[in-house]
Scaffold this motif. Structure first.
Motif, PDB file in Angstrom:
ATOM      1  N   PHE A 152       0.790  -1.256  -0.102  1.00  0.00           N
ATOM      2  CA  PHE A 152       0.011   0.024   0.011  1.00  0.00           C
ATOM      3  C   PHE A 152       0.714   1.146   0.123  1.00  0.00           C
ATOM      4  CE2 PHE A 152      -2.964   3.218   1.073  1.00  0.00           C
ATOM      5  CZ  PHE A 152      -2.373   3.737   2.462  1.00  0.00           C
ATOM      6  N   GLY A 153       1.803   1.307   0.915  1.00  0.00           N
ATOM      7  CA  GLY A 153       2.684   2.513   0.965  1.00  0.00           C
ATOM      8  C   GLY A 153       3.318   2.511  -0.316  1.00  0.00           C
ATOM      9  N   TRP A 154       4.035   1.621  -1.055  1.00  0.00           N
ATOM     10  CA  TRP A 154       4.514   1.769  -2.157  1.00  0.00           C
ATOM     11  C   TRP A 154       3.743   2.295  -3.234  1.00  0.00           C
ATOM     12  CZ3 TRP A 154       6.723  -3.620  -4.464  1.00  0.00           C
ATOM     13  CH2 TRP A 154       7.547  -3.329  -5.593  1.00  0.00           C
ATOM     14  N   MET A 155       2.700   1.696  -3.570  1.00  0.00           N
ATOM     15  CA  MET A 155       1.730   2.583  -4.582  1.00  0.00           C
ATOM     16  C   MET A 155       1.255   3.721  -4.258  1.00  0.00           C
ATOM     17  SD  MET A 155      -0.942  -0.773  -5.510  1.00  0.00           S
ATOM     18  CE  MET A 155      -1.345  -1.007  -3.701  1.00  0.00           C
ATOM     19  N   LEU A 156       1.078   4.168  -2.927  1.00  0.00           N
ATOM     20  CA  LEU A 156       0.692   5.570  -2.774  1.00  0.00           C
ATOM     21  C   LEU A 156       1.886   6.566  -2.956  1.00  0.00           C
ATOM     22  CD1 LEU A 156      -1.441   7.489  -1.750  1.00  0.00           C
ATOM     23  CD2 LEU A 156      -0.681   6.976   0.580  1.00  0.00           C
ATOM     24  N   PHE A 157       3.101   6.041  -2.631  1.00  0.00           N
ATOM     25  CA  PHE A 157       4.515   6.973  -2.648  1.00  0.00           C
ATOM     26  C   PHE A 157       4.691   7.034  -4.098  1.00  0.00           C
ATOM     27  CE2 PHE A 157       7.981   9.006  -1.544  1.00  0.00           C
ATOM     28  CZ  PHE A 157       9.202   8.371  -2.333  1.00  0.00           C
ATOM     29  N   MET A 158       4.379   5.937  -4.924  1.00  0.00           N
ATOM     30  CA  MET A 158       4.877   6.037  -6.267  1.00  0.00           C
ATOM     31  C   MET A 158       3.848   7.171  -6.928  1.00  0.00           C
ATOM     32  SD  MET A 158       7.335   4.345  -7.504  1.00  0.00           S
ATOM     33  CE  MET A 158       8.151   4.750  -5.902  1.00  0.00           C
ATOM     34  N   LYS A 159       2.478   7.046  -6.601  1.00  0.00           N
ATOM     35  CA  LYS A 159       1.739   8.058  -7.241  1.00  0.00           C
ATOM     36  C   LYS A 159       2.214   9.522  -6.820  1.00  0.00           C
ATOM     37  CE  LYS A 159      -2.959   6.017  -7.587  1.00  0.00           C
ATOM     38  NZ  LYS A 159      -3.263   6.906  -8.563  1.00  0.00           N
ATOM     39  N   PHE A 160       2.667   9.709  -5.693  1.00  0.00           N
ATOM     40  CA  PHE A 160       3.116  11.158  -5.379  1.00  0.00           C
ATOM     41  C   PHE A 160       4.301  11.403  -6.176  1.00  0.00           C
ATOM     42  CE2 PHE A 160       0.228  11.402  -1.786  1.00  0.00           C
ATOM     43  CZ  PHE A 160       0.200  12.583  -1.566  1.00  0.00           C
TER      44      PHE A 160
END
Length: 557
Positions: free
Chosen positions: A77-85
């Motif tokens: 989850f943290g990976w995908m959210l950080f990649m979006k930013f």
């Protein structure tokens, strides 16, 4: 076993060090908040691995194993959210539904692994989890991480295809490396230590080392290629009150912010380069004005520039805009530019139609002068905001260091005594944990306000980082410095801060390190930056001695 613990413990120390470095050294914007959340999930894995290899009790082993893989699951989850930013830009704001959609699979899988019904996640071999078998839930987690990897890879790929700016491409390149490292090492660990376990010797720490390496890549991408956070400087509630359109650019001419009065006909998009030449080619009133405007606009020292634009296709009413470009300078350094667009259609039409309407023209000129003055005042406010801390109103660390570079050389040359204080709020983390970050921010703000009231007009108070502050006192000897330091400590200790309805107010204390340079010094400084670095290192050491000696005290280096 000792090597395994050593690797995981080393990785944990490295991740914790990076976490505190980011927290102390950077303004915590939304992008950094997401990174710190992502980083927190990274730290769970080595914590669990160290725990697994330091106990032989099955109930503790299953706890640490579950903790490790729950952290790995939430890492998706943290990976995908950080990649979006990271791929969509610092100013991306995900909706609540998007966050919940990204979080739901990791959360549900984490609950299932904690429950571990019928050993569907992990089962012991011989009653001990030192040797264990993984079940369907484990492979579901692997599939989730693979899906997260593919989704993040797609985000970076799609953004790279659209991106033409070199700095953005470099940032995406480092993000891509981080993705590959983050996914590659756990896959290698899965292959070697799970699938090929019956035939190969266990190789410890593969996933942990991959997490640390990818974290370094992501941090490098975040710091090396980040845009200047000028949104806080160009406060929306300030620029939106002006009657002119405002475009804020960073030092690379990337659009950081626009206000509501920018004409929608102009091709201006936040996060994209400002295509100035194309704009001038398409809309300049006088084509021969382009070279002069571009020359002034691109001056590295920062020059004000002015020209006029005309909008409207053939057969449509014309709209005339006065375009002003002004630099944002702090300490001689160009941090960005502010472009203002004022609608002068009526004024221009009056000029073109008749030279006899002098009275009307004078009124328009007065309006233009008024708007220019308004712009000048807004620029002054922007420059002031660039050197102050938004929470406390104190000067920021960058301004303090710029002032000290000049002041220290003068003081040492003419043997003028001066002092520097460094203090922070005792047990501040406990305040945050007990009362929340809103009360924590209020404690920082009111502490700064109390200290500011105890200082002289010539003293400089700056927020050094987090709950830490620095004070520069010119023309101050040892006796004066100690007396003033004691007064500051007492003022803070007697200051009370409300904590909300139904709760008693609290008070805090500070620990302080001070350093006084007397006028009899004959010290020669060749590198003022190095001198200041050593000076603050010494003061920081004194501050930590004050902490170690029991807090709420002053230590003179």
């Amino acid at each position: 076993m000792g090597l395994t613990i050593g690797i995981d413990l080393g990785v944990l120390v490295g991740l914790v060090s990076i976490f505190f470095y980011v927290f102390v050294k950077n303004a915590i914007t939304a992008q950094y908040k997401v990174y710190l959340l992502f980083h927190f999930f990274m730290m769970i894995w080595p914590i669990g691995q160290v725990g697994v290899h330091t106990t032989d009790r099955p109930h503790l082993q299953i706890f640490y194993i579950t903790l490790s893989f729950v952290g790995l699951s939430m890492l998706g989850f943290g990976w995908m959210l950080f990649m979006k930013f990271l791929s969509l830009g610092a100013y991306y704001k995900p909706s609540r539904n998007v966050v919940l959609l990204l979080l739901a699979p990791s959360l549900l899988l984490s609950v299932a692994m904690i429950w571990n019904p019928a050993n569907l996640f992990v089962a012991p071999v011989g009653g001990d989890f030192g040797e264990r078998q993984y079940g369907p839930l484990f492979w579901c987690m692997i599939l989730l991480l693979v899906a997260s990897f593919l989704y993040s890879l797609r985000l970076v790929r799609d953004k790279a295809r659209m991106q033409t700016h070199q700095a953005e491409r470099a940032r995406l390149k480092h993000a891509f490396v981080g993705i590959v490292v983050m996914a590659g090492f756990p896959m290698l660990d899965l292959l070697v230590n799970v699938l090929l376990d019956p035939w190969l010797q266990v190789i410890p720490g593969i996933t942990s080392l991959g997490i640390l390496a990818s974290d370094v890549c992501f941090l490098y991408a975040l710091r090396k290629h980040r845009s200047l956070d000028l949104v806080k400087i160009a406060q929306q509630d300030v620029v939106d009150t002006l009657s002119v359109g405002i475009i804020v650019l960073d030092e690379h001419d990337i659009v950081i912010e626009v206000n509501r009065n920018v004409c929608p006909k102009l091709p201006v998009t936040i996060g994209r380069p400002f295509e100035l030449e194309a704009l001038l080619d398409a809309h300049l009133v006088e084509a021969n004005a382009k070279p002069g405007f571009l020359k002034a606009f691109r001056m590295p020292s920062g020059e004000r520039a002015h020209t006029e634009l005309v909008l409207g296709a053939k057969g449509e009413p014309k709209q005339y805009l006065a375009m002003h470009a002004a630099p944002i300078l702090v300490g001689g350094s160009l941090l960005g530019k502010v472009i203002t667009l004022q609608d002068i259609t009526e004024l221009k039409l009056h000029i073109l139609k008749s030279q006899e309407q002098n009275i009307s023209l004078q009124e328009r000129n007065r309006a233009l002068i008024y708007m220019q003055d308004e712009l000048f005042q807004a620029n002054r406010k922007l420059e002031q905001m660039a050197v102050t801390d938004s929470l406390t109103g104190c000067f920021n660390r960058r301004f303090l260091m710029q002032q000290l570079e000049h002041e220290v050389l003068t003081n040492l040359r003419y043997r003028i005594p001066f002092a520097v204080f460094l203090f922070d709020i005792d047990l501040f983390k406990l305040v945050n944990d007990t009362y929340g970050h809103v009360v924590g921010d209020e404690v920082i703000r009111r502490t700064a306000e109390a200290v500011r009231g105890a200082l002289r007009r010539t003293d400089i108070l700056a927020r050094y980082g987090g709950e830490e502050f620095a004070v520069y006192l010119p023309h101050t000897n040892l006796e004066q410095a100690e007396r003033l330091a004691q007064r500051i400590r007492e003022v803070v200790e007697s200051n009370t801060i409300p904590t909300g309805r139904g709760r008693s107010p609290i008070s805090v204390t500070i620990s302080m390190g001070i350093h006084v340079v007397e006028e009899q010094t004959d010290l020669q400084v060749n590198d003022v930056k190095q001198y200041l670095k050593e000076l603050f290192y010494n003061i920081d050491s004194a501050l930590y001695r004050a902490k170690d000696d029991g807090r709420n005290r002053i230590v003179n280096y």
